[in-house]
Design a protein around this motif. Structure first.
Motif, short mmCIF file in Angstrom:
data_model
loop_
_atom_site.label_atom_id
_atom_site.label_comp_id
_atom_site.label_asym_id
_atom_site.label_seq_id
_atom_site.Cartn_x
_atom_site.Cartn_y
_atom_site.Cartn_z
N HIS A 1 38.98 -16.86 -27.19
CA HIS A 1 37.64 -16.96 -27.73
C HIS A 1 36.94 -15.61 -27.71
CE1 HIS A 1 37.85 -21.34 -27.64
NE2 HIS A 1 38.27 -21.25 -26.40
N ARG A 2 35.90 -15.51 -28.52
CA ARG A 2 35.01 -14.35 -28.43
C ARG A 2 33.99 -14.62 -27.33
NH1 ARG A 2 36.21 -14.76 -33.98
NH2 ARG A 2 37.09 -12.81 -34.75
N MET A 3 33.79 -13.63 -26.47
CA MET A 3 32.96 -13.84 -25.27
C MET A 3 31.74 -12.95 -25.22
SD MET A 3 36.25 -13.76 -22.84
CE MET A 3 37.77 -14.25 -23.62
N GLY A 4 31.85 -11.73 -25.79
CA GLY A 4 30.73 -10.81 -25.78
C GLY A 4 30.62 -10.10 -27.11
N PHE A 5 29.38 -9.84 -27.55
CA PHE A 5 29.15 -9.18 -28.83
C PHE A 5 28.26 -7.96 -28.64
CE2 PHE A 5 30.28 -13.44 -30.06
CZ PHE A 5 30.96 -13.30 -31.27
N LEU A 6 28.63 -6.87 -29.32
CA LEU A 6 27.79 -5.69 -29.39
C LEU A 6 27.32 -5.56 -30.83
CD1 LEU A 6 29.93 -3.08 -27.38
CD2 LEU A 6 28.37 -4.83 -26.51
N ALA A 7 26.02 -5.72 -31.08
CA ALA A 7 25.45 -5.52 -32.40
C ALA A 7 24.93 -4.08 -32.45
CB ALA A 7 24.33 -6.52 -32.66
N VAL A 8 25.66 -3.22 -33.13
CA VAL A 8 25.40 -1.77 -33.09
C VAL A 8 24.59 -1.36 -34.32
CG1 VAL A 8 26.48 0.51 -32.99
CG2 VAL A 8 27.58 -1.45 -31.87
N PHE A 9 23.64 -0.44 -34.11
CA PHE A 9 22.90 0.12 -35.24
C PHE A 9 22.71 1.61 -35.05
CE2 PHE A 9 19.65 -0.95 -32.14
CZ PHE A 9 18.71 0.08 -32.24
N ASP A 10 22.52 2.30 -36.17
CA ASP A 10 22.19 3.73 -36.17
C ASP A 10 20.71 3.85 -35.84
OD1 ASP A 10 21.44 6.32 -36.84
OD2 ASP A 10 22.73 6.42 -38.60
N ALA A 11 20.40 4.44 -34.70
CA ALA A 11 19.02 4.50 -34.22
C ALA A 11 18.13 5.41 -35.05
CB ALA A 11 19.00 4.95 -32.76
N THR A 12 18.68 6.03 -36.08
CA THR A 12 17.86 6.86 -36.96
C THR A 12 17.59 6.19 -38.31
OG1 THR A 12 19.73 8.03 -37.99
CG2 THR A 12 18.89 8.91 -35.91
N LYS A 13 18.08 4.95 -38.49
CA LYS A 13 17.95 4.29 -39.79
C LYS A 13 17.42 2.87 -39.63
CE LYS A 13 21.66 6.98 -41.97
NZ LYS A 13 22.97 6.92 -42.65
N GLN A 14 16.28 2.60 -40.25
CA GLN A 14 15.66 1.28 -40.16
C GLN A 14 16.55 0.19 -40.75
OE1 GLN A 14 12.72 0.22 -38.70
NE2 GLN A 14 13.52 -1.81 -39.22
N GLU A 15 17.22 0.50 -41.87
CA GLU A 15 18.05 -0.52 -42.51
C GLU A 15 19.23 -0.93 -41.62
OE1 GLU A 15 19.09 3.48 -44.56
OE2 GLU A 15 17.36 2.48 -43.65
N SER A 16 19.74 0.03 -40.85
CA SER A 16 20.83 -0.28 -39.93
C SER A 16 20.34 -1.20 -38.81
CB SER A 16 21.39 1.03 -39.33
OG SER A 16 22.52 0.78 -38.54
N LEU A 17 19.13 -0.95 -38.30
CA LEU A 17 18.54 -1.84 -37.29
C LEU A 17 18.35 -3.23 -37.87
CD1 LEU A 17 17.11 -2.54 -34.63
CD2 LEU A 17 15.00 -1.62 -35.62
N SER A 18 17.87 -3.33 -39.10
CA SER A 18 17.63 -4.64 -39.70
C SER A 18 18.91 -5.47 -39.76
CB SER A 18 17.07 -4.47 -41.11
OG SER A 18 15.81 -3.81 -41.08
N VAL A 19 20.02 -4.83 -40.08
CA VAL A 19 21.31 -5.54 -40.10
C VAL A 19 21.66 -6.04 -38.70
CG1 VAL A 19 23.79 -5.29 -40.47
CG2 VAL A 19 22.18 -4.32 -42.12
N ALA A 20 21.51 -5.18 -37.69
CA ALA A 20 21.84 -5.55 -36.32
C ALA A 20 20.96 -6.69 -35.82
CB ALA A 20 21.70 -4.34 -35.39
N LEU A 21 19.68 -6.67 -36.16
CA LEU A 21 18.79 -7.75 -35.74
C LEU A 21 19.19 -9.06 -36.41
CD1 LEU A 21 15.24 -6.07 -35.71
CD2 LEU A 21 16.95 -6.25 -33.88
N GLY A 22 19.59 -8.99 -37.67
CA GLY A 22 20.07 -10.19 -38.35
C GLY A 22 21.31 -10.77 -37.68
N ILE A 23 22.22 -9.89 -37.24
CA ILE A 23 23.41 -10.34 -36.53
C ILE A 23 23.02 -11.03 -35.23
CG2 ILE A 23 25.47 -9.54 -35.29
CD1 ILE A 23 25.64 -7.26 -37.38
N CYS A 24 22.12 -10.42 -34.48
CA CYS A 24 21.68 -11.01 -33.22
C CYS A 24 21.04 -12.38 -33.44
CB CYS A 24 20.69 -10.08 -32.51
SG CYS A 24 21.42 -8.58 -31.84
N GLU A 25 20.25 -12.51 -34.48
CA GLU A 25 19.62 -13.80 -34.76
C GLU A 25 20.66 -14.87 -35.04
OE1 GLU A 25 17.04 -12.75 -37.94
OE2 GLU A 25 15.39 -12.12 -36.62
N ARG A 26 21.71 -14.51 -35.79
CA ARG A 26 22.78 -15.46 -36.07
C ARG A 26 23.49 -15.86 -34.78
NH1 ARG A 26 25.17 -15.10 -41.07
NH2 ARG A 26 26.49 -16.81 -40.31
#
Length: 272
Positions: free
Chosen positions: A132-157
């Motif tokens: 099974h999958r046990m741990g997740f790292l949702a990674v984003f580029d801390a210099t790009k807002q669009e990258s953060l938005s993708v990571a937040l969407g992953i976390c919400e899912r």
């Protein structure tokens, strides 16, 4: 943990294109950050071991050695085309197989032959050693807002699938990871992005970590913290053991792939 057993755990790394997932993994597994990283087009598995304090809190107890399977993934949201196994790109596949019960995702290897219970690496199937999958790292580029938005969407899912009250000890473990912190810590946009990530993590009771794969900043601590959290989440490793066939030759390293035929190939190094 019994002296002859080696517990195994899988961490899945997700994020937008260019956020530095593969560089982050290589920084930890191989102590190397590619100078000219190539975009990941197929799921890839990396392996190394890590020693953590005994989860029972006994300061006199011997540390545990945990065998970690790290799952690298293609950019989140890819829908056009196929991977090297002819499977359509579908990021939702990486949200499947989440371990819900405390011991369902763990099993033991024999320390002297840690991969003897698994198939040899294959170019036709993707077969991780963990159940099974046990741990997740949702990674984003801390210099790009669009990258953060993708990571937040992953976390919400992930939070939707996890359910429950949230917080440390819930499975799967979810970490929001801001990478490339070496590129812009003095810029207002950087501080705004990091502030938004911290607020989201606090609101949803998940961990937020700032790292730099290029400078190796907090990379080891990140992976160690995730493994320790899983080990302390009430996982009873002694009940999750499986029989492992004994082979005559010892293994040194392997790279395999994943359940639905989505796969990767390349031999990755151990961090013994």
């Amino acid at each position: 943990s019994p002296h002859h057993d080696l517990p195994l755990v899988r961490l899945t790394v997700l994020g937008a294109a260019g956020c530095g997932k593969t560089c982050l993994i290589n920084s930890w597994v191989n102590n190397f950050c590619p100078a000219a990283p190539v975009q990941t087009e197929d799921p890839t598995l990396y392996y190394r071991t890590v020693r953590i304090p005994s989860p029972d809190g006994d300061a006199e107890a011997a540390p545990w050695t945990v065998f970690v399977e790290v799952e690298d993934t293609y950019p989140w949201g890819w829908t056009t085309g196929e991977d090297c196994y002819g499977q359509p790109y579908n990021s939702n596949n990486f949200l499947e197989g989440i371990g819900k019960s405390s011991s369902s995702g763990w099993f033991h290897f024999h320390k002297e032959r840690p991969m003897s219970a698994s198939e040899a690496p294959s170019r036709t199937s993707y077969s991780p050693m963990t159940l099974h999958r046990m741990g997740f790292l949702a990674v984003f580029d801390a210099t790009k807002q669009e990258s953060l938005s993708v990571a937040l969407g992953i976390c919400e899912r992930l939070l939707e699938r996890r359910g429950g009250g949230g917080g440390a000890g819930e499975l799967p473990a979810i970490y929001l990871v801001g990478n490339k912190t070496d590129e812009g810590p003095l810029h207002d946009e950087f501080r705004k992005i990091v502030g938004a990530a911290k607020a989201f993590a606090a609101r949803n009771k998940i961990s937020f970590v700032e790292v730099s794969a290029v400078e190796f900043t907090r990379v080891r601590k990140l992976f160690r913290d995730v493994v320790e959290e899983l080990a302390c989440a009430g996982l009873d490793l002694s009940k999750a053991a499986v029989d492992s066939p004994v082979l005559d030759t010892e293994t040194s390293g392997a790279e395999q792939g994943f359940g639905w035929g989505l796969g990767a190939l390349a031999l990755r190094g151990f961090g013994w």
